[in-house]
Design a protein around this motif. Structure first.
Motif, PDB file in Angstrom:
ATOM      1  N   GLU A   1       0.720  -1.493  -0.151  1.00  0.00           N
ATOM      2  CA  GLU A   1      -0.159   0.013   0.013  1.00  0.00           C
ATOM      3  C   GLU A   1       0.840   1.293  -0.002  1.00  0.00           C
ATOM      4  O   GLU A   1       1.837   1.363   0.777  1.00  0.00           O
TER       5      GLU A   1
ATOM      6  N   ILE B   1       2.905 -10.263   3.563  1.00  0.00           N
ATOM      7  CA  ILE B   1       2.383 -11.707   4.019  1.00  0.00           C
ATOM      8  C   ILE B   1       1.217 -12.178   3.317  1.00  0.00           C
ATOM      9  O   ILE B   1       0.637 -11.419   2.728  1.00  0.00           O
TER      10      ILE B   1
ATOM     11  N   GLN C   1      -9.812 -11.075  -0.491  1.00  0.00           N
ATOM     12  CA  GLN C   1      -9.925  -9.994   0.607  1.00  0.00           C
ATOM     13  C   GLN C   1     -10.765  -8.928   0.046  1.00  0.00           C
ATOM     14  O   GLN C   1     -10.822  -8.598  -1.207  1.00  0.00           O
TER      15      GLN C   1
HETATM   16  N1  LIG Z   1     -11.474   7.130   3.480  1.00  0.00           N
HETATM   17  C1  LIG Z   1     -11.885   6.224   3.929  1.00  0.00           C
HETATM   18  N2  LIG Z   1     -11.482   6.024   5.288  1.00  0.00           N
HETATM   19  C2  LIG Z   1     -12.003   5.250   6.183  1.00  0.00           C
HETATM   20  C3  LIG Z   1     -12.959   4.253   5.758  1.00  0.00           C
HETATM   21  C4  LIG Z   1     -13.394   4.513   4.370  1.00  0.00           C
HETATM   22  O1  LIG Z   1     -14.422   3.704   3.879  1.00  0.00           O
HETATM   23  N3  LIG Z   1     -12.832   5.432   3.463  1.00  0.00           N
HETATM   24  N4  LIG Z   1     -13.698   3.309   6.621  1.00  0.00           N
HETATM   25  C5  LIG Z   1     -13.420   3.660   8.197  1.00  0.00           C
HETATM   26  C6  LIG Z   1     -13.612   2.154   8.928  1.00  0.00           C
HETATM   27  S1  LIG Z   1     -15.251   2.074   9.394  1.00  0.00           S
HETATM   28  C7  LIG Z   1     -12.515   1.469   9.059  1.00  0.00           C
HETATM   29  S2  LIG Z   1     -12.990   0.158   9.963  1.00  0.00           S
HETATM   30  C8  LIG Z   1     -11.203   1.834   8.662  1.00  0.00           C
HETATM   31  C9  LIG Z   1     -10.749   0.432   7.927  1.00  0.00           C
HETATM   32  O2  LIG Z   1      -9.377   0.653   7.673  1.00  0.00           O
HETATM   33  P1  LIG Z   1      -8.592  -0.566   6.993  1.00  0.00           P
HETATM   34  O3  LIG Z   1      -8.512  -1.754   7.886  1.00  0.00           O
HETATM   35  O4  LIG Z   1      -7.349   0.066   6.621  1.00  0.00           O
HETATM   36  O5  LIG Z   1      -9.346  -0.808   5.933  1.00  0.00           O
HETATM   37  P2  LIG Z   1      -9.583  -1.995   4.450  1.00  0.00           P
HETATM   38  O6  LIG Z   1      -9.690  -1.365   3.302  1.00  0.00           O
HETATM   39  O7  LIG Z   1     -10.804  -3.181   4.948  1.00  0.00           O
HETATM   40  O8  LIG Z   1      -7.998  -2.655   4.500  1.00  0.00           O
HETATM   41  C10 LIG Z   1      -7.464  -3.634   4.910  1.00  0.00           C
HETATM   42  C11 LIG Z   1      -5.910  -3.746   4.898  1.00  0.00           C
HETATM   43  O9  LIG Z   1      -5.556  -5.068   5.416  1.00  0.00           O
HETATM   44  C12 LIG Z   1      -4.697  -5.650   4.471  1.00  0.00           C
HETATM   45  N5  LIG Z   1      -4.910  -6.941   4.797  1.00  0.00           N
HETATM   46  C13 LIG Z   1      -5.986  -7.785   4.321  1.00  0.00           C
HETATM   47  N6  LIG Z   1      -5.891  -8.887   4.760  1.00  0.00           N
HETATM   48  C14 LIG Z   1      -4.838  -9.112   5.591  1.00  0.00           C
HETATM   49  C15 LIG Z   1      -4.227 -10.102   6.096  1.00  0.00           C
HETATM   50  O10 LIG Z   1      -4.639 -11.242   6.392  1.00  0.00           O
HETATM   51  N7  LIG Z   1      -2.890  -9.714   6.991  1.00  0.00           N
HETATM   52  C16 LIG Z   1      -2.534  -8.387   6.837  1.00  0.00           C
HETATM   53  N8  LIG Z   1      -1.274  -8.261   7.722  1.00  0.00           N
HETATM   54  N9  LIG Z   1      -3.149  -7.499   6.217  1.00  0.00           N
HETATM   55  C17 LIG Z   1      -4.034  -7.828   5.551  1.00  0.00           C
HETATM   56  C18 LIG Z   1      -5.358  -5.179   3.318  1.00  0.00           C
HETATM   57  O11 LIG Z   1      -4.231  -5.348   2.150  1.00  0.00           O
HETATM   58  C19 LIG Z   1      -5.492  -3.605   3.301  1.00  0.00           C
HETATM   59  O12 LIG Z   1      -4.280  -2.903   3.303  1.00  0.00           O
HETATM   60  O13 LIG Z   1     -11.304   2.865   7.954  1.00  0.00           O
HETATM   61  C20 LIG Z   1     -11.859   4.015   8.539  1.00  0.00           C
HETATM   62  N10 LIG Z   1     -11.537   4.988   7.666  1.00  0.00           N
END
Ligand SMILES: Nc1nc2c(c(=O)[nH]1)N[C@H]1C(S)=C(S)[C@@H](COP(=O)(O)OP(=O)(O)OC[C@H]3O[C@@H](n4cnc5c(=O)[nH]c(N)nc54)[C@H](O)[C@@H]3O)O[C@H]1N2
Ligand SMILES: Nc1nc2c(c(=O)[nH]1)N[C@H]1C(S)=C(S)[C@@H](COP(=O)(O)OP(=O)(O)OC[C@H]3O[C@@H](n4cnc5c(=O)[nH]c(N)nc54)[C@H](O)[C@@H]3O)O[C@H]1N2
Ligand SMILES: [Mo]
Length: 769
Positions: free
Chosen positions: A258, A287, A648
Motif C-alpha cells: 500500500e 504477508i 479479501q
Molecule cells: N477514506 C476512508 N476512510 C475510512 C473508511 C473508508 O471507507 N474510507 N472506513 C473507516 C472504517 S469503518 C474502518 S474500520 C477503517 C478500515 O481501515 P482498513 O483496515 O485500513 O481498511 P480496509 O480497506 O478494509 O483495508 C484492510 C487492509 O488490510 C490488508 N489486509 C487484508 N488481509 C490481511 C491479512 O490477512 N493480513 C494483513 N497483515 N493485512 C491484511 C489489506 O491489504 C488492506 O491494506 O477505515 C476507516 N476510515
C-alpha cells in the motif's frame, strides 16, 4: 451540478503508487467539495474540521492531538471529501420519490443513490405500495411506536447503529432499547473491530487501545499490521512521520504494498509538496492473507529462544512475574511451532522474520497498530491475542511508547461502545443504568449484526430500526440479508443520505431524515453540540456550522427521544421530552452512569476535552485474575483449494464504507472502475485468464451454496500468489453469513474462497502505461 448519471465502468490501469498524499490529495478533495457544494460552505466546513469548537471530522477515529499542536488544516483528503459529501447542496425531495419507485431505486448503484443529495423530510412506504410518500413526523414516529408496542416480545425488535452516531444520541438509543426491554443493539463494530474488543478484553481486561499520540511519536518500533492508513487513516501518516523523525522505526505487514506504508508526503507542509517525502516502513513484510498469527508466533519463538541463550536479558521477567498469568501454557504452545508451517502460512522468508526480530531486540518500546486485515478473519481473535503475547513478553504494555493500538474506523465507534451500544454490556453498566433511571434493564444478551440477520430471516425479529448506517450493504451475504430485511413488518432508518437500505423494505418502511455533523443544531435552549471519543479515548465536542439541509430535519437526539416517549411514556420516570431541548441533561445522565465521565459537562467544554483513563496504563488489568493473560493459540494457516484464490474485500481510495464517491482507486493505479479483481499475474497465467478479462467471482464455502458476483475485470497486481482483492460492498454477496470469526462473530470479509469464471463477452484489453 447536472443530473447524476450511472457511471460506466471504463477501466484504465497504471502502476500502483509508492507514496501517499501531497499536493494532488488536496486538489482532489477540493474538486470533490466544489462538485457538491459552494465555495462558502466548503470554507465553513473544511476550516472548522478538527479545530477546537468545530466539527469532529466524521472521516475516521484517528485523534487530533493537543489543540496547540494542530495544523490549521487538520484534516485529510478523505475526511474533506466525506464532509463535503454531507454538506452537498443537492436534495432528495418528495418529487424525487414520486418520480422513482422503490423497485426502481433498488436497481440503482450505491454511488447513484448517494449522489442524489441530502434527505429532506420523513417519507413512508406503506404495505403493498411501491413509492415513498411524505409523512409528518408525528405520524411517522407513531407508526414505528405502534409496531414496537404490538410485538409479542421486545426481543423481536432490532436497533442497529454505526459509529457515526455521537455520544448523546447513542446513549439515548441504548437507554430506549433497554427501557423497552431488549439488548438487541447490533452495530457496525460487530463487523469491524469486534475481534479486537474480544481479544483485548480477555487478555488485558479492557477492549480498547492503550496508547496515546505521544506514545506513538516516542515509540522505538511501531508495527502497522493489516491496515491501509494512506487511504483510511491518512492523518496517522503524520504521526508515523513524527515517530521516524524522533528516531523510531516502522514495520509494515500487509499482503499489498500500500502506497501510504511505503512513503509519505505531508500535504500541509511545503516540503511535502515538493520533496520526496518520508520513507515510512523500514521493513515491509508482504504477508500471505491470514499469515499474521504465524508471524507473531514465530517472533515469540525467537524471543523465547533468545532468552534461553542469554537468560534475563530478553524477556521482561519482572513484568511477567508481577503482572501476568498463563506464561506456562503459552510457552509450551510456542515451543511446538514448526518453521516450515510458519513459512508456508506467511509466505515470508525466515531471514525477513529474523530481521524483524533483531529490530524488536533493539527496541525498548514497541507498539502494534492494526485494523481490518487482522479482525476480519476466522482466526482474528487468536491472532490479536498472539499480538498481546508478543507485547507482554517484553513488558510492552502500560509503559510510555508501548502498547496496543487497534485503529478504529467510524469517528465515534469507540464512543458508542462506551455509551452502551453493545448487545453484551457488562452487568456493572446495567446496574448503573438501573441506579440512575430506576428500571431493571434486561440481562439476557442481545443479538449482534450477524445474529440479527438470522433472526429476521427466521421470522424471530419483525421491526428493524437502523441509525446512521447502511445495514444491507455493510453486512455479508447480500442476497440472504436483503431477504431477511424484506421479511420485517417495519424497517425504519434515521439517515442523512439515501442508500440501499432504504430500498430494501419491510411491509412498512420509513426514512427519518436527520441533521448531519456539519449542520447547526438549534434547539429551545439554544445551539447544541455533541461529543465523540476517538481511537485513543480522547473525548471532545463536535459542533456543526452550516444551515441545516432542510427545515424539516430533526436531530438524532430529538428523533430517538420522541420515539421513546411515544413507546414508553413517562412510565419509568425518564424525562424523554426534555432531552431534545438541552443536551446537557443527557450528559448529566452519562456522567452518572459511564465510568470516567464525572463532571462531563464542564470537562468536555475545556479546549480539547479530556482523555478517559485506561487502567492498563497504571498496570491494572481488569481481567478475572487481575493480571494480563498469556494465551495459547492454535496455529492456523489459510489455504485455498487448487484453482481457487483467497479474496479479501477492501476499501478503494474513493469510497467511505458502503458509499463510493468516485470510480477510482488512485494509489493502487485503478481508474474508472470498481468491478475489478486484483490478482497476481502468475496466478492469472496459471488459471489461463488474461489480464483485463471479464470474469465472474464465484464463492465456494462449506455450506455448498454457490455465491456469485458477476462481471469483474482482472487486474494483474503485486498481491501474494494465491490471493486476490476486490472492493466492498460489491463483493459482500460472496461472504457467507455463517463464515465468521471465532468468538467475535465478525464476518470473514478478508478471507473468502473464490474461483474466477470467464464471462462473456470476450475480453477487451485494459489500457496500460
Ligand atoms: N477514506 C476512508 N476512510 C475510512 C473508511 C473508508 O471507507 N474510507 N472506513 C473507516 C472504517 S469503518 C474502518 S474500520 C477503517 C478500515 O481501515 P482498513 O483496515 O485500513 O481498511 P480496509 O480497506 O478494509 O483495508 C484492510 C487492509 O488490510 C490488508 N489486509 C487484508 N488481509 C490481511 C491479512 O490477512 N493480513 C494483513 N497483515 N493485512 C491484511 C489489506 O491489504 C488492506 O491494506 O477505515 C476507516 N476510515
Ligand atoms: N465485505 C466487507 N464488508 C464490510 C467491511 C469490509 O471491509 N468488507 N467493513 C465493515 C466495517 S469495518 C464497517 S464499520 C461497516 C460499515 O457499515 P455502516 O456503518 O453501516 O455503513 P456506512 O457506509 O458508514 O453508512 C453510510 C450511511 O450512514 C448515513 N449517515 C452518514 N452520516 C450520518 C449521520 O451523521 N447521522 C445519521 N443518522 N446517518 C448518517 C448515511 O445515510 C449513509 O448512507 O461495514 C462492514 N462491512
Ligand atoms: Mo469499521
Amino acid at each position: 451540478m447536472g443530473e447524476i448519471v450511472e457511471p460506466e465502468e471504463e477501466l484504465s490501469v497504471k502502476k500502483p503508487k509508492t507514496w501517499a498524499t501531497g499536493a494532488p490529495a488536496v486538489a482532489h478533495a477540493l474538486t470533490y467539495a466544489l462538485g457538491q457544494t459552494s465555495p462558502q460552505r466548503t470554507a465553513l466546513t473544511l476550516l472548522t474540521i478538527n479545530q477546537a469548537g468545530g466539527i469532529d471530522c466524521p472521516g475516521c477515529a484517528w485523534p487530533e492531538g493537543a489543540p496547540k499542536e494542530r495544523h490549521r488544516n487538520e484534516y485529510c483528503e478523505n475526511g474533506a471529501k466525506h464532509i463535503s459529501d454531507e454538506a452537498t447542496t443537492r436534495r432528495v425531495t418528495r418529487e424525487f420519490f414520486a418520480e422513482h419507485s422503490v423497485s426502481e431505486l433498488a436497481e440503482r448503484s450505491d454511488y447513484w443513490l448517494n449522489q442524489q443529495g441530502r434527505l429532506t423530510e420523513p417519507m413512508v412506504k406503506r404495505p403493498g405500495g411501491d413509492h415513498y410518500e411524505p409523512i409528518g413526523w408525528d405520524e411517522a414516529l407513531t407508526l414505528v411506536a405502534d409496531e414496537l408496542k404490538a410485538l409479542d416480545q421486545p426481543d423481536e425488535a432490532l436497533f442497529y447503529t454505526s459509529g457515526r452516531l455521537a455520544n448523546e444520541p447513542a446513549f439515548l438509543l441504548q437507554l430506549f432499547a433497554r427501557a423497552y426491554g431488549t439488548n438487541n443493539l447490533p452495530d457496525c463494530s460487530n463487523l469491524c473491530h469486534e475481534s479486537s474488543g474480544s481479544a483485548l478484553n480477555e487478555t488485558l481486561g479492557i477492549g480498547k487501545g492503550s496508547v496515546s499520540l505521544d506514545d506513538l511519536h516516542n515509540s522505538d518500533l511501531v508495527f502497522v499490521v493489516g491496515q491501509n492508513p494512506g487511504t483510511n487513516h491518512p492523518r496517522m501518516l503524520t504521526a508515523l512521520e513524527e515517530t521516524k523523525r524522533r528516531g523510531g522505526q516502522v514495520v509494515a505487514v500487509n499482503p499489498l504494498p500500500e502506497a501510504g506504508l511505503l512513503r509519505f508526503k505531508h500535504p500541509q507542509k511545503a516540503r511535502g509538496i515538493i520533496g520526496r517525502g518520508t520513507r515510512i516502513a523500514d521493513q515491509f513484510l508482504q504477508i500471505r492473507p491470514g499469515g499474521d498469527l504465524a508471524l507473531f508466533q514465530a517472533l515469540n519463538l525467537l524471543l523465547l529462544e533468545a532468552e534461553d541463550k542469554a537468560p534475563g536479558t530478553v524477556l521482561d521477567q519482572d513484568f511477567i512475574a508481577a503482572h501476568t498469568t498463563g506464561f506456562g501454557v503459552f510457552n509450551d504452545n510456542i515451543r511446538a511451532l514448526d518453521w516450515d508451517d510458519v513459512l508456508a502460512a506467511t509466505g515470508l522468508r525466515r531471514e525477513e522474520i529474523e530481521e524483524v526480530h533483531q529490530r524488536v531486540l533493539k527496541s525498548r518500546s514497541v507498539i502494534v497498530c492494526w485494523a481490518m486485515g487482522l479482525t476480519q478473519h476466522k482466526h482474528g481473535v487468536p491472532t490479536i491475542r498472539e499480538v498481546v503475547n508478543f507485547l507482554l513478553l517484553r513488558g510492552n504494555v502500560g509503559r510510555p511508547g508501548a502498547g496496543v493500538c487497534p485503529v478504529r474506523g467510524h469517528s465515534n465507534v469507540q464512543g458508542d461502545r462506551t455509551m452502551g451500544i453493545w448487545e453484551r454490556m457488562p452487568q456493572s453498566f446495567l446496574d448503573a443504568l438501573e441506579k440512575e433511571f430506576g428500571f431493571a434493564p434486561p440481562t439476557r444478551h442481545g443479538l449482534d449484526s450477524v445474529d440479527a440477520i438470522r433472526a429476521m430471516r427466521d421470522g424471530r425479529a419483525h421491526v428493524f430500526l437502523g441509525v446512521a448506517g447502511n445495514f444491507v450493504r455493510a453486512t455479508p451475504d447480500s442476497d440472504v440479508t436483503e431477504r431477511a430485511l424484506r421479511n420485517c413488518r417495519l424497517t425504519a432508518h434515521i439517515s442523512t443520505k439515501l442508500n440501499r437500505s432504504h430500498t430494501v423494505c419491510g411491509d412498512t418502511a420509513l426514512i427519518l431524515p436527520t441533521l448531519g455533523r456539519s449542520d447547526r443544531d438549534l434547539q429551545a435552549t439554544g445551539e447544541q453540540f455533541m461529543t465523540v471519543e476517538d481511537s485513543m479515548s480522547d473525548v471532545h465536542t463536535t459542533r456543526g456550522r452550516l444551515a441545516p439541509a432542510s427545515p424539516a430535519l430533526l436531530s438524532e437526539v430529538a428523533i430517538i427521544s420522541r420515539l421513546a416517549h411515544l413507546v414508553l411514556g413517562e412510565e419509568q420516570g425518564i424525562t424523554w421530552q426534555k432531552y431534545e431541548e438541552d443536551y446537557d441533561l443527557v450528559r448529566d445522565h452519562i456522567a452518572n452512569v459511564v465510568p470516567g465521565f464525572h463532571d462531563f459537562n464542564r470537562r468536555v467544554r475545556e479546549p480539547g476535552g479530556f482523555t478517559l483513563p485506561n487502567p492498563v496504563n497504571s498496570m491494572t488489568f481488569p481481567t478475572a485474575s487481575g493480571s494480563a493473560v498469556f494465551t495459547a493459540n492454535t496455529f492456523t494457516a489459510l489455504t485455498a483449494p487448487p484453482g481457487h484464490l483467497i479474496l479479501q474485500t477492501l476499501r478503494s481510495h474513493d469510497q467511505w464504507n458502503t458509499v463510493p464517491y468516485a470510480m477510482d482507486d488512485r494509489y493502487r493505479g485503478i481508474k474508472g472502475a470498481r468491478r475489478v479483481v486484483l490478482t497476481h499475474a502468475d496466478d492469472l497465467a496459471e488459471l489461463g485468464i488474461e489480464e483485463g478479462a471479464l470474469v465472474d467471482l464465484v464463492g465456494v464455502w462449506e455450506d455448498g451454496v454457490e455465491r456469485r458476483a458477476n462481471g469483474f475485470r482482472t487486474v494483474a497486481y503485486p498481491t501474494p500468489r494465491g490471493s486476490a482483492a476486490a472492493y466492498y460492498p460489491e463483493t459482500n454477496v460472496l461472504v457467507p453469513l455463517d463464515s465468521v470469526a471465532e468468538r467475535s462473530n465478525t464476518p470473514t470479509s478478508k478471507s473468502v474462497i473464490i474461483r474466477l469464471e470467464p464471462a462473456e463477452p470476450a475480453p477487451v484489453p485494459a489500457s496500460q502505461d
